[in-house]
Design a protein around this motif. Structure first.
Motif, short mmCIF file in Angstrom:
data_model
loop_
_atom_site.label_atom_id
_atom_site.label_comp_id
_atom_site.label_asym_id
_atom_site.label_seq_id
_atom_site.Cartn_x
_atom_site.Cartn_y
_atom_site.Cartn_z
N GLU A 41 0.84 -1.25 -0.05
CA GLU A 41 0.10 -0.07 -0.02
C GLU A 41 0.80 1.41 0.06
OE1 GLU A 41 -1.22 -0.82 4.51
OE2 GLU A 41 -1.96 1.36 4.05
N HIS A 42 1.94 1.24 0.70
CA HIS A 42 2.84 2.41 0.75
C HIS A 42 3.78 2.64 -0.39
CE1 HIS A 42 2.66 2.20 5.22
NE2 HIS A 42 1.65 3.08 4.81
N ILE A 43 3.97 1.45 -1.18
CA ILE A 43 4.87 1.51 -2.51
C ILE A 43 3.87 2.10 -3.43
CG2 ILE A 43 5.95 0.28 -4.37
CD1 ILE A 43 6.36 -2.18 -2.40
N ARG A 44 2.57 1.76 -3.61
CA ARG A 44 1.57 2.23 -4.46
C ARG A 44 1.32 3.83 -3.98
NH1 ARG A 44 -1.89 -1.94 -4.46
NH2 ARG A 44 -1.03 -2.63 -6.40
N GLN A 45 1.14 4.21 -2.88
CA GLN A 45 1.07 5.26 -2.56
C GLN A 45 1.96 6.46 -3.05
OE1 GLN A 45 0.78 5.70 2.02
NE2 GLN A 45 -1.16 6.86 1.58
N MET A 46 3.13 5.83 -2.61
CA MET A 46 4.23 6.83 -2.96
C MET A 46 4.58 6.73 -4.60
SD MET A 46 4.56 8.44 -0.25
CE MET A 46 4.21 8.23 1.43
N GLY A 47 4.21 5.83 -5.44
CA GLY A 47 4.21 5.80 -6.72
C GLY A 47 3.48 6.61 -7.43
N ASP A 48 2.19 7.07 -7.10
CA ASP A 48 1.57 8.15 -7.52
C ASP A 48 1.86 9.48 -6.79
OD1 ASP A 48 -0.54 10.33 -7.85
OD2 ASP A 48 -1.86 8.59 -8.55
N LYS A 49 2.76 10.30 -7.66
CA LYS A 49 3.21 11.63 -7.03
C LYS A 49 2.20 12.32 -6.53
CE LYS A 49 6.72 9.69 -8.29
NZ LYS A 49 7.37 8.48 -7.33
N ILE A 50 1.04 12.57 -7.28
CA ILE A 50 -0.26 13.24 -6.38
C ILE A 50 -0.40 12.87 -5.06
CG2 ILE A 50 -2.39 14.14 -6.87
CD1 ILE A 50 -1.91 14.27 -10.02
N GLU A 51 -0.53 11.52 -4.86
CA GLU A 51 -1.07 10.92 -3.80
C GLU A 51 0.00 10.83 -2.87
OE1 GLU A 51 -2.81 6.92 -3.92
OE2 GLU A 51 -2.80 6.86 -1.92
N ALA A 52 1.25 10.83 -3.32
CA ALA A 52 2.31 11.19 -2.37
C ALA A 52 2.57 12.41 -1.67
CB ALA A 52 3.60 10.71 -3.12
N LYS A 53 2.29 13.41 -2.61
CA LYS A 53 2.26 14.91 -1.98
C LYS A 53 1.13 15.06 -0.95
CE LYS A 53 3.05 19.27 -3.76
NZ LYS A 53 2.95 20.39 -4.88
N ARG A 54 -0.15 14.63 -1.49
CA ARG A 54 -1.18 14.65 -0.63
C ARG A 54 -0.95 13.91 0.98
NH1 ARG A 54 -4.97 12.04 -3.50
NH2 ARG A 54 -5.75 14.03 -4.88
N THR A 55 -0.55 12.78 0.84
CA THR A 55 0.03 11.90 2.01
C THR A 55 1.02 12.92 2.78
OG1 THR A 55 -0.60 10.09 0.85
CG2 THR A 55 0.77 9.91 2.76
N ALA A 56 1.77 13.36 2.11
CA ALA A 56 3.03 14.02 2.80
C ALA A 56 2.53 15.31 3.67
CB ALA A 56 4.18 14.62 1.85
N LYS A 57 1.60 15.92 3.03
CA LYS A 57 1.02 17.22 3.38
C LYS A 57 0.19 17.02 4.42
CE LYS A 57 -1.09 21.52 1.90
NZ LYS A 57 -2.17 21.85 0.92
N ALA A 58 -0.56 15.72 4.30
CA ALA A 58 -1.31 15.56 5.42
C ALA A 58 -0.49 14.98 6.90
CB ALA A 58 -2.47 14.38 5.21
N LEU A 59 0.60 14.57 6.67
CA LEU A 59 1.29 14.12 7.62
C LEU A 59 2.29 15.08 8.30
CD1 LEU A 59 2.74 10.69 6.20
CD2 LEU A 59 1.46 10.91 7.94
N SER B 119 -0.91 22.85 -7.08
CA SER B 119 -2.16 22.24 -6.94
C SER B 119 -2.65 21.54 -6.03
CB SER B 119 -2.58 21.87 -8.26
OG SER B 119 -1.66 20.72 -8.60
N GLU B 120 -3.86 21.28 -5.57
CA GLU B 120 -4.34 20.43 -4.32
C GLU B 120 -4.82 19.20 -5.40
OE1 GLU B 120 -4.56 20.57 -1.07
OE2 GLU B 120 -3.79 22.57 -0.88
N MET C 253 6.70 9.23 9.59
CA MET C 253 6.89 7.76 9.11
C MET C 253 6.25 6.94 10.12
SD MET C 253 7.85 7.66 6.33
CE MET C 253 7.30 9.36 5.54
N ARG C 254 6.23 7.59 11.48
CA ARG C 254 5.83 6.60 12.64
C ARG C 254 4.21 6.52 12.38
NH1 ARG C 254 9.70 10.31 16.22
NH2 ARG C 254 11.14 9.26 15.60
N GLU C 255 3.67 7.67 12.04
CA GLU C 255 2.18 7.77 11.80
C GLU C 255 1.97 6.86 10.68
OE1 GLU C 255 1.10 11.97 12.10
OE2 GLU C 255 -1.06 11.30 11.21
N LEU C 256 2.46 6.82 9.64
CA LEU C 256 2.21 6.02 8.39
C LEU C 256 2.32 4.49 8.93
CD1 LEU C 256 1.39 6.92 5.55
CD2 LEU C 256 3.90 6.74 5.09
#
Ligand code: MV4
Length: 450
Positions: free
Chosen positions: A108-126, A134-135, A263-266
């Motif tokens: 799930e984390h490989i996939r999440q970070m593979g999509d750069k839009i989703e990676a950025k959304r995740t990073a921001k939320a963390l 753009s959001e 990374m702890r939260e993830l």
């Protein structure tokens, strides 16, 4: 712990993984294409299996052949190295379906970070600082113009499926934006089969600074400091170092703590690298890599930790053996990637190594899979090896690097060693005064001319 590890890679990283397995007392299986029958990783592994013809898509990327190799040898874990299948979430899932452990993060984390839009959304939320933009994706020219006016030009159009610099277009002014969007979309569609794009403020002269992390998948995670990878050519890193000449202790620990907390939260598992651009004292997240990286030895040299060994331990379900407090940073390390390429033209130079004498001595490490008489095949990347040097200070590290470069002999092929000979004698490099475009400017301005 695992009974047997299959190493789904070649070259120096296959050897690097093999060494960690040997220290852990875990038997190894090498796989190889027909072009790599005489490769060092095949010689040093306990067993080997030929998995196909030279093209990577038929061998190192051949999932059915890799599964068969696991089946035949009884391997219960696969280390993917870097490149090839290392960031393929589907591969990790297929292995799991066959009760084989993928030595890497959760799918799930490989996939999440593979999509750069989703990676950025995740990073921001963390709580990780990101480049203004753009959001999510942009769906129309009008929407893009609105965002670009808000963040200010120049802006950069990036492909969601991109990464590593593919499918990026700069728009200097509003008049350029529609074209940049259309071109980026078309290139992304052709290269990745996905035309989703997003927008960011274009940073003109940043450094590339990345933070190494390690997690156990259960909420324990630490950072292992940064690497400055700004010296690159055509998105290929050439020289990496730690600590970054641009950071002070306070800045290092601040960004490191932000990333480790995220990374702890993830509940991140395994090794990861969070990439930032750094400009005017600010960090901006761009991507996260969910694999061991080529430049990991730089971090090993300053922390004294074996990253591959720790990666294997946490993949086997082990808890992190240390807390952030236990991590000590000592001295300075620099890595030079030595490629089989002409040092001025960068034309690849596969062929037979007639004479090989790697440097040695205190603080000098060479990670390579070549040997005298070895013929570098033309089918894969052109790395001959990595020279990694450690010293108490950056000055000592540079002195030692200069000495090690003078000792290094690779005859019979062209290598990029002369480039490093030149770089260690160049004032901006000695001063640590460089950014992501420095090397290309240096080369374009005759830096390698006599
Ligand atoms: C950027 C950028 C400037 N501004 N994003 C290139 C590879 C990919 N990982 C991200 N890249 C960049 N993203 C913004 N908003 C400049 C680059 C870039 C770059 C980044 C790191 C190392 C070398 C680079 C070379 C050219 C462009």
């Amino acid at each position: 712990m695992f009974d047997k590890i299959l190493i789904a890679n070649r070259g120096e990283i296959a050897l690097r993984v093999l060494r960690a397995c040997q220290e852990l007392g875990i038997p190894t299986v090498a796989v190889h294409s027909t072009a790599d029958a005489d490769a060092m990783h095949v010689r040093l592994a306990d067993e080997s299996v030929c998995i196909g013809p030279p093209p990577a898509k038929d061998s190192y990327l051949n999932v059915p052949a890799l599964l068969a190799a696991c089946e035949i040898t009884g391997a219960d874990a696969v280390h993917p190295g870097y490149g090839f299948l290392s960031e393929n979430a589907r591969f990790a899932e297929i292995l799991a379906e066959h009760n084989i452990q993928f030595i890497g993060p959760k799918a799930e984390h490989i996939r999440q970070m593979g999509d750069k839009i989703e990676a950025k959304r995740t990073a921001k939320a963390l709580g990780i600082p990101c480049v203004p933009g753009s959001e999510g994706g942009v769906s129309s020219d009008a929407e893009a113009i609105g965002i670009a006016r808000a963040i200010g030009f120049p802006v950069l159009v990036k492909a969601a499926a991109g990464g590593g610099g593919r499918g990026m277009k700069v728009a200097q002014r509003e008049e350029d934006l529609a074209m940049a969007l259309a071109t980026a979309r078309a290139e992304a569609k052709a290269a990745f089969g996905d035309d989703a794009v997003y927008l960011e403020k274009y940073l003109t002269r940043p450094r590339h600074i990345e933070i190494q992390v390690l997690g156990d998948g259960r909420g324990n995670a630490i950072h292992l400091g940064e690497r400055d990878c700004s010296l690159q050519r055509r998105h290929q890193k050439v020289w990496e170092e730690s600590p970054s000449p641009a950071l002070n202790v306070a800045a290092r620990f601040e960004i490191g703590e932000v990333v480790a907390r995220a990374m702890r939260e993830l509940k991140y598992l395994g090794l990861g690298t969070v990439e930032f651009l750094y400009e005017d004292g600010q960090f901006y997240f761009i991507e996260m890599n969910t694999r061991i990286q080529v430049e990991h030895p730089v971090t090993e040299m300053i922390t004294g930790l074996d990253l591959v060994l720790e990666q294997i331990r946490v993949a086997a379900g082990g808890e992190l053996p240390l807390t952030q407090h236990d991590v000590e940073f000592r001295g300075h390390a620099i890595e030079c990637r030595v490629n089989a390429e002409n040092a001025k033209t960068f034309v690849p130079s596969p062929g037979t190594i007639r004479s090989y004498h790697p440097p040695g001595g205190l603080g000098v490490r060479v990670d390579s899979a070549v040997y005298q008489g070895y013929t570098i095949p033309p089918y894969y990347d052109s790395m001959v090896g990595k020279l990694i040097v450690h010293g108490k200070t950056r000055t000592e590290c540079l002195m030692r690097l200069k000495r090690a470069l003078d000792e290094f002999v690779v005859d019979g092929i062209d290598t990029t060693l002369p480039l490093f000979q030149r770089l260690v004698r160049t004032q901006d490099i000695i001063d640590g005064n460089y950014h992501i475009h420095w090397l290309e400017h240096f080369l374009a301005n005759g830096g390698m001319e006599p």
